[in-house]
Design an enzyme around this catalytic site. Sequence first.
Site, PDB file in Angstrom:
ATOM      1  N   GLU A   1     -18.289 -80.141 -36.073  1.00 20.03           N
ATOM      2  CA  GLU A   1     -17.369 -80.259 -34.953  1.00 20.03           C
ATOM      3  C   GLU A   1     -16.344 -79.155 -35.064  1.00 20.03           C
ATOM      4  O   GLU A   1     -15.904 -78.807 -36.162  1.00 20.03           O
ATOM      5  CB  GLU A   1     -16.692 -81.629 -34.936  1.00 20.03           C
ATOM      6  CG  GLU A   1     -17.667 -82.699 -34.545  1.00 20.03           C
ATOM      7  CD  GLU A   1     -17.024 -84.025 -34.247  1.00 20.03           C
ATOM      8  OE1 GLU A   1     -17.685 -84.824 -33.570  1.00 20.03           O
ATOM      9  OE2 GLU A   1     -15.911 -84.287 -34.703  1.00 20.03           O
TER      10      GLU A   1
ATOM     11  N   TYR B   1     -21.053 -70.193 -34.637  1.00 24.16           N
ATOM     12  CA  TYR B   1     -21.998 -71.292 -34.760  1.00 24.16           C
ATOM     13  C   TYR B   1     -23.174 -71.104 -33.802  1.00 24.16           C
ATOM     14  O   TYR B   1     -24.338 -71.281 -34.189  1.00 24.16           O
ATOM     15  CB  TYR B   1     -21.294 -72.629 -34.532  1.00 24.16           C
ATOM     16  CG  TYR B   1     -20.173 -72.870 -35.515  1.00 24.16           C
ATOM     17  CD1 TYR B   1     -20.333 -72.594 -36.868  1.00 24.16           C
ATOM     18  CD2 TYR B   1     -18.934 -73.344 -35.094  1.00 24.16           C
ATOM     19  CE1 TYR B   1     -19.300 -72.798 -37.772  1.00 24.16           C
ATOM     20  CE2 TYR B   1     -17.904 -73.550 -35.988  1.00 24.16           C
ATOM     21  CZ  TYR B   1     -18.099 -73.272 -37.323  1.00 24.16           C
ATOM     22  OH  TYR B   1     -17.069 -73.475 -38.220  1.00 24.16           O
TER      23      TYR B   1
END
Length: 158
Positions: free
Chosen positions: A112, A123
Site C-alpha cells: 500500500e 511499483y
Amino acid sequence: MATRQVTLRPGASRDIAAVDALMAASFDPRFGEAWTHGQVLGVLAMPGVRLTLAFIDNVPAGFALVRTVLDEAELLLLAVAPDFRRQGIGGALLRAAIADVEQSGTKIMHLEVRAGNEAGRLYAQNGFHKVGERRGYYRSVTGTAHDAHSYRRFSPEK
C-alpha cells in the site's frame, strides 16, 4: 555525478537505529506513513519478516521491510533517505524484495502506498498493479486523512 555502488545486506533488530534514522529522514510527518521504533521492533520479531538495508559508501541509504505469510508477501515499508533518492536505491531494494519473495516460492506480493506518492511509478514499473483504494488510511500528525492505494504483483509462472 559518478554512479556510486549500492550495497544491499540483510538486516535485523540490531539495525534498528539505522532504520529509525532512515524513517525519520524519509517519511514526511504530514502524511503519517512512518512507523514507530516499537512497531518496527515488533514486526522484526515476527516469523517471515525480512529487512534489507541499502548502503552507499557504508552509509545507510534506505531499507525495505517485507513480511511473508503462507503464500503471500507484503512490502510493509520501503524508504530511501532524501540525499540518496534518484540513484536507483529504491529500485534495487524493491527488486531484491521481489527476488527474495519469488525465491521462497511466494507468488503474490502486496503493498500500500499513499495516493500521490511518487513511489507508485516505481511499483508500476516493477509489475505491481493498483487493485484498490483505502479512503483516509493514513493520518498525519495534524489529523488530516490521506488515501492509500493497494497494489498487487503476481510472480511470473516458471
